[in-house]
Design an enzyme around this catalytic site. Sequence first.
Site, PDB file in Angstrom:
ATOM      1  N   ASN A 208       2.071  -0.829  -4.790  1.00 46.15           N
ATOM      2  CA  ASN A 208       3.038  -1.411  -4.412  1.00 46.15           C
ATOM      3  C   ASN A 208       3.684  -1.859  -5.637  1.00 46.15           C
ATOM      4  O   ASN A 208       3.257  -2.060  -6.818  1.00 46.15           O
ATOM      5  CB  ASN A 208       3.122  -2.208  -3.323  1.00 46.15           C
ATOM      6  N   ILE A 305      -6.599 -10.912   4.250  1.00 51.74           N
ATOM      7  CA  ILE A 305      -7.507 -12.030   3.184  1.00 51.74           C
ATOM      8  C   ILE A 305      -6.800 -13.513   3.800  1.00 51.74           C
ATOM      9  O   ILE A 305      -7.695 -14.240   4.141  1.00 51.74           O
ATOM     10  CB  ILE A 305      -7.034 -11.794   1.895  1.00 51.74           C
ATOM     11  N   LYS A 337       4.711 -14.928  11.442  1.00 45.63           N
ATOM     12  CA  LYS A 337       3.611 -14.330  10.563  1.00 45.63           C
ATOM     13  C   LYS A 337       2.766 -15.848  10.241  1.00 45.63           C
ATOM     14  O   LYS A 337       1.581 -15.720  10.281  1.00 45.63           O
ATOM     15  CB  LYS A 337       4.273 -13.882   9.206  1.00 45.63           C
TER      16      LYS A 337
END
Length: 397
Positions: A208, A305, A337
Amino acid sequence: MLAGKHILLIIGGGIAAYKSLDLIRRLKERGVRVTPVLTQAGEAFVTPLSVSALAGVPVHQKLLDLTAEAEMGHIELSRAADLIVVAPATADLMAKMAGGLAGDLASTLLLATDKRVLLAPAMNVRMWTHAATQRNLSVLKGDGILFVGPNDGDMACGEFGPGRMAEPLEIVAAIDAALADGPLRGKHVLVTSGPTHEPIDPVRYIANRSSGAQGTAIAAALAALGAEVTFVTGPADVPPPPGVRVVRVETAQEMLEAVQAGLPADAAVFAAAVADWKVAQAQGHKIKKGSGGVPALALTENPDILATVAQMKTGRPGLVVGFAAETDDVLAHATAKRARKGCDWIVANDVSPATGIMGGAENAVTLITAEGAEDWPRMSKAEVAARLADRIAAALG
Ligand code: CTP
């Protein structure tokens, strides 16, 4: 405040070694305890007698000096000081450090220490600019070694350019900065940064656009406040900052393992742009064009993670900070989130191409905590990092 600090001073072989005598004097004036080590090459430039007379203690010279080993072993010697200073640091000592060699007392101490190390390089200009020395310099910076100088100027060998050792008072100032007591002194903070690369085959990968700039700036800002920083970085465009412990990884799985190995920590900041998916079956050989047609890349999910660490039952860092890279409905997505991942704070940013944030020098973030959302004005990534580091210091207070 330097008074009461203890410096292990390694004097390498170079004409600049004479300035180290003055350095000892300047440090002693400030109440610093100096334990000197003189390399074999250093002894060609200054005598053990003058070094020990100025330091007021015996000088250490040999790796297996039985008297010294009986009084204080070399491992203990490497850990006893608050900071190790190498002045002058020669090209040879830098190469030994970069290569992890331990063939004499100085290099063994440098390999065995758990303390920060400050180098004041001094060498001929061509030696300094040589590709090998520059390569070693970047390796050492990546290892968190601190540097002061070298300066530009006329050199004893008659040439002009970079290579002259920093002046004693500049070295004293660098020692002061390295030992400064920031609000995060004694705290361990883990930072993830950069993109991950997920292999398709040995030559291709999924990646990315993250440059690693924001995570790097955060690690630097935390270290500047005195934190001990473990910096777990994917293949970023920007080099890691000095003064942190660098762990380099490629894939999300490796990043997770490095993070777990890096714990416990008082706080953890997850600034990495981790690939959400990896190729289910990465090939061990290069995939060839041909009769098989276009390969179908089946993907599978990577471990999360941030969520893994935020939801740890035992050993969870006291403060877990995530990032949210969004392109629309930034606040709503980032708030959801934060709840979904279980982290304490989310630093939300709009990474839609028009903002120029991903890969750029600036950032505009919203900090979402249990108390609500706080919009920060657009500022440089270094300023976002400094502000976030201040908030982390206040929270860990
Ligand atoms: N993160 C992580 N591990 C992953 C994915 C993300 O640790 N496998 C972390 C990032 O470092 C960041 C946060 O989770 O701190 C959010 O990353 P982001 O890409 O915004 O969110 P995703 O979880 O990937 O969700 P989505 O792509 O649906 O927005």
